[in-house]
Design a protein around this motif. Sequence first.
Motif, PDB file in Angstrom:
ATOM      1  N   ALA A  44      62.262 -22.031 -34.894  1.00 19.02           N
ATOM      2  CA  ALA A  44      63.072 -20.919 -35.406  1.00 19.02           C
ATOM      3  C   ALA A  44      64.262 -21.450 -36.201  1.00 19.02           C
ATOM      4  O   ALA A  44      65.421 -21.321 -35.799  1.00 19.02           O
ATOM      5  N   ALA A  47      67.202 -19.042 -37.017  1.00 14.85           N
ATOM      6  CA  ALA A  47      67.887 -18.341 -35.938  1.00 14.85           C
ATOM      7  C   ALA A  47      69.398 -18.254 -36.146  1.00 14.85           C
ATOM      8  O   ALA A  47      70.003 -17.202 -35.914  1.00 14.85           O
ATOM      9  N   SER A  51      71.309 -14.670 -36.500  1.00 15.18           N
ATOM     10  CA  SER A  51      72.215 -14.211 -35.446  1.00 15.18           C
ATOM     11  C   SER A  51      73.493 -13.609 -35.994  1.00 15.18           C
ATOM     12  O   SER A  51      74.213 -12.901 -35.286  1.00 15.18           O
ATOM     13  N   GLY A  57      69.118 -10.375 -35.680  1.00 13.59           N
ATOM     14  CA  GLY A  57      68.989 -11.487 -34.740  1.00 13.59           C
ATOM     15  C   GLY A  57      68.188 -11.098 -33.512  1.00 13.59           C
ATOM     16  O   GLY A  57      67.268 -11.806 -33.092  1.00 13.59           O
ATOM     17  N   ASN A  61      64.827 -13.302 -33.584  1.00 10.81           N
ATOM     18  CA  ASN A  61      65.043 -14.551 -32.861  1.00 10.81           C
ATOM     19  C   ASN A  61      64.408 -14.550 -31.476  1.00 10.81           C
ATOM     20  O   ASN A  61      64.424 -13.540 -30.780  1.00 10.81           O
ATOM     21  N   MET A  84      70.035 -15.505 -27.620  1.00 12.24           N
ATOM     22  CA  MET A  84      69.129 -15.806 -28.716  1.00 12.24           C
ATOM     23  C   MET A  84      69.079 -17.327 -28.875  1.00 12.24           C
ATOM     24  O   MET A  84      70.100 -18.000 -28.752  1.00 12.24           O
ATOM     25  N   GLY A  86      67.273 -20.884 -30.984  1.00 14.42           N
ATOM     26  CA  GLY A  86      66.645 -21.383 -32.204  1.00 14.42           C
ATOM     27  C   GLY A  86      66.458 -22.873 -32.111  1.00 14.42           C
ATOM     28  O   GLY A  86      66.567 -23.460 -31.035  1.00 14.42           O
TER      29      GLY A  86
END
Length: 288
Positions: A44, A47, A51, A57, A61, A84, A86
């Motif tokens: 990701a 991400a 976000s 996000g 995500n 979230m 990433g």
Amino acid sequence: LVQSFAFGGSAPAKRADQMGGEAAELHSPPRPFCLSRAIGMSSAAFAAKMSTMPGLGGFFNPQVDMWPVSSMQHPRPQEAMRFMVGDGGNLENTGLLAMLQRRATRVVSLIHGSDPLDASVDYCNAAGYMPTGKEISQQFSNLFGYDKTRADDQCNFHVYNQVFKSEEYLPLLCELRQLQEAGRALTVRRALEVQRNEYWGIEGGWVVDVVFAILGKSASFEALLPAETQQALSQGLIGGLDGFPGLKTCFNNPPDLTAYTSRQINLLAAQVEWAVHQNQDLWRAVLR
């Protein structure tokens, strides 16, 4: 560290267990943490940017419940919260800093960025040359204090990532360019003195034996490929291997956001396997 079977679960019921230990009781999450989820999180690359965009996000995500490990300095337990997640590329891409935080003395660092080595400069005979950090992937150059200009919202923490002396950078570029000219894998071994880095809590003052394995074009590897694969490499977009091996982490195959084709994945895996075998003595010496 939390075992994968408990990652994403609720915080420990017992206050003392949140400090960790050999017999901490943890709860399994409703959905097991599996390899496909781990790969999705590490892929990701979008991400951090997502976000910052309201509503996007939480939609795009990957998300997971996490709780902090407490300590005597910070003993208060906390419940798990939804985060979230990433690939962490805006922090540091290789995991090297985390290993140095633990005072590792032997490290293998695989740097597989999409920025190729700039071979237009003879780094071995470059009197007066001032490196910029853009000669190679910033994943590598920022470890030596270069490419600090890339302090945008996607790489905003890279300016804090220096852990080795700047004067070690140019000799490494020299060796990497020599390897590339010879068609070999970009794999080098160095004994480097770790520098103090207060931002990441790295004390410094010891020597780490490190192998850097950097993704780059290799004429020797490509010469071993079947004729139809070599032809595809020469055909650019039509051949489906444009930019190989420096494939992009986002929109390499538009309109898909992050996917690679089976052909791209298999060829990347084959080159990395070949590079490891070509330098197995270096790997064995460090991973003994």
